[in-house]
Design a protein around this motif. Sequence first.
Motif: not given
Length: 339
Positions: A223-228, A205-209, A162-167
Amino acid sequence: MTGLTRRQWLLAAASAGTGALALPWLARGAFAAGKPVVAALFCGHIDDHGFMQAGYQGFKKAQDTLPIVAHYKDKVANETQAQIAALRELAATHKPALIIAHGGQNTDAALTVAKEFPDIRFVITQGAVTADNLSSYDVRQEESAWLAGAYAALRTRTGIVAHQSGIRVPPGLRARASYAAGVRHANPDVKLLTNFSGNQDDTALAARVTQAQAKAGADIIYTMLNKGRSGTTQACRELGIKEIGNVIDWVAREPDVFIGSAWADVGIGVFRACQDLSEGRFQAGRISKVGLQQPEAVRLIVASDTPEPIRRQLAALREDILKGTIQVEAEYTGPEFQL
């Protein structure tokens, strides 16, 4: 042009000789105590253990080691009008020689405000645009992201990563595309779940994803997030799955969860912009790039238990990227993972 210090005249002469800086750079407000003034904008928090903090550390290094006067503003929303207001405030309050907008999400705002203040030089880090008084400094995080994708595909046990990011900003989109390409290159049978949640800093939100991606079978998440990011990491810890980080060395920081990190010291772009200015080398209208050819800036970090055959494969893939045998892709056209 009266009232300039000897240092200012010397910098002006050096700049005229190289064509690096136009005379408006010597506006009276651009100096304090004979040093060029630099202001920086950090959307989000400078203590996010991620992208913003890395940029701030580059700025702090410049402040500590270069003859500049530094000012910054953080805790600004990742929204164009908020960014425009913050950049205008930095320009009007500090009258700097240079304003650095850290992150490609500032592109529209920086282009707008640069037109309003033609006597100030502007920089976008992780950017890909230029203007008469604006340059981009780009640390090619997509190259380490490509290797992270290959690594995930080589280490997955479920066949789903998987991959995760925000904006959805250009650097993040490019890195997602590169990660996906690395997965596909290493093992085309591995399935990728990719998600932009809309928020870089929301831990819940990051945890739910993370929970949804794990339920769908993913056992490794890039994961490409900041505080999340902390929300993802804690969820991975509870679920018993693994994570690949970015920007900094997350393997050293939280080795129980992270098996790799796509190191991309985005603070280098901030520091080099300040250095180029202070040394009279700054050129408007230019895009400066740093990638895998400089491992202190861009590389893949892997956990100590990574099997040796995988290490050799990754080393060979890195060489292929450097030789141009592998082209790091910048666009992704596959499916999106929805909650």
